[in-house]
Write an enzyme that holds these catalytic residues in place. Structure first.
Site, PDB file in Angstrom:
ATOM      1  N   CYS A  88      -4.023   3.463   8.602  1.00  0.00           N
ATOM      2  CA  CYS A  88      -4.474   1.741   8.461  1.00  0.00           C
ATOM      3  C   CYS A  88      -4.454   1.020   9.686  1.00  0.00           C
ATOM      4  CB  CYS A  88      -3.710   1.227   7.161  1.00  0.00           C
ATOM      5  SG  CYS A  88      -3.728   1.903   5.724  1.00  0.00           S
ATOM      6  N   MET A  89      -4.872  -0.205   9.505  1.00  0.00           N
ATOM      7  CA  MET A  89      -4.850  -1.014  10.677  1.00  0.00           C
ATOM      8  C   MET A  89      -3.461  -1.233  11.309  1.00  0.00           C
ATOM      9  SD  MET A  89      -6.394  -4.816  11.501  1.00  0.00           S
ATOM     10  CE  MET A  89      -7.956  -4.439  10.892  1.00  0.00           C
ATOM     11  N   ASP A  90      -2.392  -1.621  10.142  1.00  0.00           N
ATOM     12  CA  ASP A  90      -1.051  -2.276  10.723  1.00  0.00           C
ATOM     13  C   ASP A  90       0.056  -1.084  10.210  1.00  0.00           C
ATOM     14  OD1 ASP A  90      -2.456  -4.489  11.657  1.00  0.00           O
ATOM     15  OD2 ASP A  90      -2.571  -4.867   9.477  1.00  0.00           O
TER      16      ASP A  90
END
Ligand SMILES: *Cc1c(COP(=O)(O)O)cnc(C)c1O
Length: 398
Positions: free
Chosen positions: A319-321
């Site tokens: 995921c992004m983070d």
């Protein structure tokens, strides 16, 4: 060494930069290249993601003679940090950047008459000392560089302009990291021909430089007056075909901590799109690193991390983070347990080169993709000497 990075407060996800490795790699190059050859440390793209200022300082202290960057801004960042060494801007620059480049006493690469004339005009109007330019000749890469047929004319033009000084003549190799060296030797022959022609025209070509890391690692025939070493300075091999010299080692490792453990039941799907499905009771762990940190999304369901002495596979999509990793066997993991996301080859964690292969790219891209929001913790002799995060570079004393 990895214990010390946790002595710094802040985000769990962090990169450790071993400055002793950088210094050692520079010393190794100095010993291996011809004694009269200069060593240009290429610190473009924020020092290949390692942090340009700390890498530049360390490389200069260890014996690098020159620095190279790709853009004017990158050069100015080094000047603003107090670095006085010669800095060459390798990339093509916009006319609107001439004044700031001259104010920063940056040397510039030129490859066409119009730029030379425009730069000379600006230089004559603002500067007292002649501006150093390096003439880049395209010997086969067909990227940035003057066609060989124009090299003599451009060199003569530079020599005729009092506000400019032809400080160097250079080229860049397209395939020096491949097993077959013939294309590189062909490029070298074209370069030598062009330099001979410049000399015959009565123009001094300045310092000659052709070699990137791969060419420098493979033969002394590419040394000339200076070598331009990037990737290998960081202890990363240029490709699987060109190895580092013994004693060279990677400086960068990336670390995080388990945020929480996740118990998967048979049939549970993980992360966006549910691309991983557990088929028994499995243990998983949430790691607070994602593609916005530079942990490439193409590593989804492919890469692994080292958690303690175990390895854990990436489960589902990055995921992004955040990323989820897991084990197919019963495993005890605890929140806050340290995780090595990118290793230096000394433990079970994948190296940057291995991750690059899994993502279908090269270590250069993964190193330069490490985001500014990942704090860089600089270590020297096992002690934290500086931290760079979004608030800037803080030296913690040595
Ligand atoms: C980036 C660059 C280098 C350094 O290349 P490495 O493969 O990282 O050693 C050398 N010369 C030029 C012109 C470059 O752009």
């Amino acid at each position: 060494m990895t214990d010390d990075i946790w002595s710094v407060a802040g985000r769990s996800t962090r990169a450790a930069i071993d400055l002793d490795a950088i210094a050692g790699n520079v010393v190794r190059f100095r010993k291996g290249i011809s004694p009269t050859t200069g060593l240009m440390a290429v610190v473009k793209a924020n020092g290949y993601g390692h942090g340009a200022v700390m890498i530049a300082r360390t490389a200069l202290d260890a014996g690098a003679t020159d620095l190279a960057v790709a853009t004017v801004d990158e050069g100015l960042q080094l000047r603003n940090s107090g670095i006085r060494a010669p800095i060459l801007v390798l990339g093509p620059i916009d006319d609107s950047e001439f004044r700031s480049a001259l104010a920063g006493e940056l040397a510039l690469v030129v490859a066409d008459r119009d730029t030379v004339r425009a730069l000379a005009f600006t230089a004559a109007s603002v500067s007292t000392a002649p501006v150093s330019v390096h003439l880049k000749i395209d010997t086969g890469m067909r990227r940035y560089g003057a066609p060989t047929a124009e090299a003599v004319e451009i060199a003569s033009l530079i020599a005729s302009l009092p506000s400019l000084r032809l400080a160097g003549t250079m080229t860049h190799f397209a395939s020096a990291d491949e097993i077959d060296e013939s294309a590189t030797l062909d490029q070298l022959a074209v370069f030598d021909g062009a330099v001979a022609a410049i000399r015959s025209a009565g123009v001094n070509p300045g310092r000659l430089h052709v070699a990137n890391s791969a060419a420098t690692l493979r033969s002394r025939r590419y040394d000339r007056d200076m070598v331009r070493v990037g990737i290998a300075l960081y202890g990363l091999p240029p490709s699987s075909d060109v190895a580092l010299w013994p004693g060279m080692r990677p400086a960068l490792t990336v670390h995080s901590r388990v945020r929480r453990t996740i118990l998967l039941r048979p049939g549970d799907r993980v992360s966006y799109g549910g691309t991983y499905q557990a088929n028994r009771d499995e243990t998983a762990a949430l790691i607070p690193i994602g593609y916005a940190d530079g942990y490439h999304r193409l590593l989804s369901n492919r890469a692994w991390m080292a958690v303690g002495h175990e390895t854990a596979q990436v489960r589902g999509r990055v995921c992004m983070d955040q990323t989820i990793v897991g084990w197919s066997s019963a495993t005890t993991v605890e929140a806050r347990q340290p995780v090595v996301v990118v290793g230096d080859g000394s433990n079970a964690a994948p190296t940057l080169s291995q991750l690059a292969e899994m993502a279908g790219t090269i270590s250069y891209e993964l190193a330069t993709a490490i985001a500014p929001r990942v704090p860089r913790i600089y270590l020297r002799q096992g002690r934290v000497v500086a931290v760079e995060d979004l608030a800037g570079l803080h030296e913690t004393g040595s």
